[in-house]
Scaffold this active site. Structure first.
Site, short mmCIF file in Angstrom:
data_model
loop_
_atom_site.label_atom_id
_atom_site.label_comp_id
_atom_site.label_asym_id
_atom_site.label_seq_id
_atom_site.Cartn_x
_atom_site.Cartn_y
_atom_site.Cartn_z
N SER A 2 0.86 -1.19 0.00
CA SER A 2 0.00 0.00 0.00
C SER A 2 0.89 1.23 0.00
O SER A 2 1.65 1.44 0.94
CB SER A 2 -0.90 -0.03 1.24
OG SER A 2 -1.61 1.18 1.37
N LYS A 54 -1.17 -1.06 -4.42
CA LYS A 54 -2.32 -0.24 -4.00
C LYS A 54 -1.83 1.20 -3.83
O LYS A 54 -0.82 1.44 -3.16
CB LYS A 54 -2.88 -0.80 -2.70
CG LYS A 54 -3.78 0.13 -1.92
CD LYS A 54 -4.51 -0.64 -0.82
CE LYS A 54 -4.69 0.21 0.44
NZ LYS A 54 -5.38 -0.53 1.51
N LYS A 109 -2.77 5.11 -2.76
CA LYS A 109 -3.70 5.99 -2.04
C LYS A 109 -4.05 7.17 -2.95
O LYS A 109 -3.16 7.72 -3.63
CB LYS A 109 -3.05 6.51 -0.76
CG LYS A 109 -2.78 5.42 0.27
CD LYS A 109 -4.07 4.95 0.92
CE LYS A 109 -3.79 4.01 2.09
NZ LYS A 109 -5.01 3.54 2.73
N ASP A 144 -7.00 3.32 -3.21
CA ASP A 144 -7.71 3.40 -1.92
C ASP A 144 -7.90 4.88 -1.59
O ASP A 144 -6.93 5.62 -1.42
CB ASP A 144 -6.90 2.71 -0.82
CG ASP A 144 -7.62 2.70 0.53
OD1 ASP A 144 -8.76 3.20 0.61
OD2 ASP A 144 -7.04 2.18 1.51
N GLU A 173 -10.99 1.00 -3.45
CA GLU A 173 -11.30 0.78 -2.04
C GLU A 173 -11.88 2.04 -1.39
O GLU A 173 -11.31 3.13 -1.53
CB GLU A 173 -10.02 0.36 -1.33
CG GLU A 173 -10.16 0.03 0.15
CD GLU A 173 -8.83 -0.45 0.76
OE1 GLU A 173 -7.87 -0.73 0.00
OE2 GLU A 173 -8.74 -0.52 1.99
N ASP A 195 -13.78 -0.94 3.09
CA ASP A 195 -12.87 -1.07 4.23
C ASP A 195 -13.58 -0.46 5.44
O ASP A 195 -14.28 -1.15 6.20
CB ASP A 195 -11.54 -0.36 3.89
CG ASP A 195 -10.55 -0.25 5.03
OD1 ASP A 195 -10.87 -0.65 6.16
OD2 ASP A 195 -9.42 0.26 4.83
N LYS A 234 -10.04 -6.37 8.03
CA LYS A 234 -9.03 -6.04 9.04
C LYS A 234 -9.54 -6.60 10.36
O LYS A 234 -10.66 -6.27 10.77
CB LYS A 234 -8.85 -4.52 9.16
CG LYS A 234 -8.16 -3.89 7.96
CD LYS A 234 -8.02 -2.38 8.12
CE LYS A 234 -7.37 -1.79 6.87
NZ LYS A 234 -7.48 -0.31 6.85
N GLY A 264 -4.32 -3.69 6.18
CA GLY A 264 -3.30 -3.48 7.20
C GLY A 264 -3.48 -2.15 7.89
O GLY A 264 -4.16 -1.25 7.38
O1 OSB Z 1 -7.06 2.26 4.51
O2 OSB Z 1 -6.07 0.41 4.34
C1 OSB Z 1 -6.13 1.54 4.81
C2 OSB Z 1 -2.99 2.29 6.85
C3 OSB Z 1 -3.53 2.96 7.93
C4 OSB Z 1 -4.89 3.19 7.96
C5 OSB Z 1 -5.71 2.75 6.91
C6 OSB Z 1 -5.16 2.06 5.85
C7 OSB Z 1 -3.77 1.86 5.80
C8 OSB Z 1 -3.08 1.23 4.69
C9 OSB Z 1 -1.74 0.62 4.96
O3 OSB Z 1 -3.50 1.21 3.56
C10 OSB Z 1 -1.74 -0.86 4.95
C11 OSB Z 1 -0.45 -1.40 5.53
O4 OSB Z 1 0.55 -1.41 4.81
O5 OSB Z 1 -0.45 -1.81 6.71
MG MG Z 2 -8.27 1.17 3.21
#
Ligand code: OSB
Ligand code: MG
Length: 371
Positions: free
Chosen positions: A137, A163, A165, A190, A215, A240, A264, A292
């Site tokens: 991510s 992924k 952001k 995401d 996402e 999510d 999660k 994560g």
């Molecule tokens: O939206 O998935 C998410 C990290 C912190 C809060 C929300 C998210 C995330 C990540 C990181 O996308 C995922 C990771 O590498 O742990």
């Molecule tokens: Mg997410």
């Protein structure tokens, strides 16, 4: 098992890199590690995947600490005998939400239970894989060039899913640049709830990118607008933030709000509920993957275990320890091979030892509760 002692530790660990999402930039993690001891002095470990701020969900380190100390830990001591970790989900039901707090204790009890059985947690929960597929991510980057360079670096390391952001203004053009540079790689976006239905044309345009999913594009507490969006676009919507329980998942599936779910463990209140979400999705042909929260090795090991369930068919965000940390608190660190797979430990419980010196080093506060 009889729970004799619970230890809460607040940890602070600096990330190797600033992680930017539509809700802010994170440079470190403040979170809680739980230790649950049985009558023989054996210990299970859990991670409360909260942060110091309530920007991803409503919980923080302080609220989770309070809920565990004043409600959940007393519930555990009052219960006396726990014959299976599945019972903990019901035991905690009287407390509404506060899922990350619940999950932190429930996860430690699952680890302890698996250790008592002498079996890997993955096997105890019904997992079937020897290795899991993982992706990465990537936080919001300042420029297209920086994003393309970052993606290139992670593709070289073997990650099986990219992924990216996004937020308004850092969206389709950023994704387009990656698509142009790297062709048909498995990629997704995401948005962490940064858009509204007013942006529907933007999402229609994104159909041309061939993303494996988008996402949580819309509000964190919405499943109605997501259903409208899903009906209007080809690309699969993945939820999510909107899914906190198997009931939420059922309603989202019934409404057509998504075609994929990110599971999660912390967000849904523990492993037992995560398994329920997984099973419901499987019955409805909805693939899942493990999200994560920038976990330390302890939460990460729980994520590896849950991902061994067979409907986790899309690579998750469980990248190896070294992506996040100069030093992890488990031994060995979680590692990935050149094809983007993490081998599932065959050792009992979460399958990793705790690096006690590292755990002490990053602990900033600690309280012990005895029956
Ligand atoms: O939206 O998935 C998410 C990290 C912190 C809060 C929300 C998210 C995330 C990540 C990181 O996308 C995922 C990771 O590498 O742990
Ligand atoms: Mg997410």
């Amino acid at each position: 098992m009889r729970i004799e002692k619970v230890v809460l530790r607040k940890l602070k660990m600096d990330l190797k890199f600033p992680f930017q999402t539509s809700f802010g930039t994170q440079t470190d993690r403040e979170f809680i590690i739980t230790e649950v001891y049985d009558e023989a002095g054996q210990v299970g470990y859990g991670e409360c995947v909260v942060n110091s701020n309530p920007f991803y969900n409503e919980e923080t380190v302080q609220t989770a600490w309070h809920i565990m100390k004043d409600f959940l830990i007393p519930f555990l001591f009052q219960k006396g005998e726990i014959s299976h970790p599945k019972e903990v989900n019901d035991l905690f039901k009287q407390v509404r939400r506060n899922n990350m707090a619940k999950s932190a204790l429930e996860g430690a009890i699952w680890d302890l239970y698996a250790k008592q059985q002498g079996k890997p947690l993955a096997e105890v929960i019904g997992g079937t894989k020897d290795k899991i597929s993982v992706g990465v991510s990537i936080g919001i980057q300042e420029t297209k060039e920086a994003l393309v360079a970052t993606v290139g670096k992670y593709l070289e390391q073997g990650f099986q899913k990219i992924k990216i952001k996004i937020k308004p203004g850092k969206d389709i053009e950023m994704l387009q640049a990656v698509r142009e540079q790297f062709g048909s790689i498995p990629m997704m976006a995401d948005a962490n709830s940064a858009f509204t239905l007013d942006d529907i044309e933007l999402f229609k345009q994104m159909d041309s990118l061939g993303l494996i999913m988008i996402e949580q594009p819309l509000a964190h507490d919405d499943i109605i607008d997501h259903a409208k969006l899903q009906a209007a676009v080809q690309t699969r919507i993945c939820l999510d933030e909107s899914i906190h329980s198997v009931e939420d998942a059922r309603k989202a599936i019934e409404l057509g709000s998504c075609k994929v779910i990110n599971i999660k463990i912390g967000r849904v209140g523990g492993i037992t509920e995560a398994i329920k979400v997984h099973n419901l999705c499987k019955e409805n042909n909805i693939p899942v993957w493990c999200g994560g929260m920038l976990e330390s090795g302890i939460g990460r090991a729980h994520n590896v275990a849950i991902t061994t369930l067979d409907n986790f068919t899309i690579p998750g965000d469980t990248a190896p320890s070294a992506r996040y940390w100069e030093q992890d608190i488990i031994e060995p660190w979680i590692d990935m091979d050149a094809e983007g797979n993490i081998e599932v430990s065959k050792k009992p419980g979460i399958g990793y030892d705790i690096d006690q010196a590292a755990l002490e080093k990053y602990t900033v506060e600690q309280v012990s509760f005895s029956k």
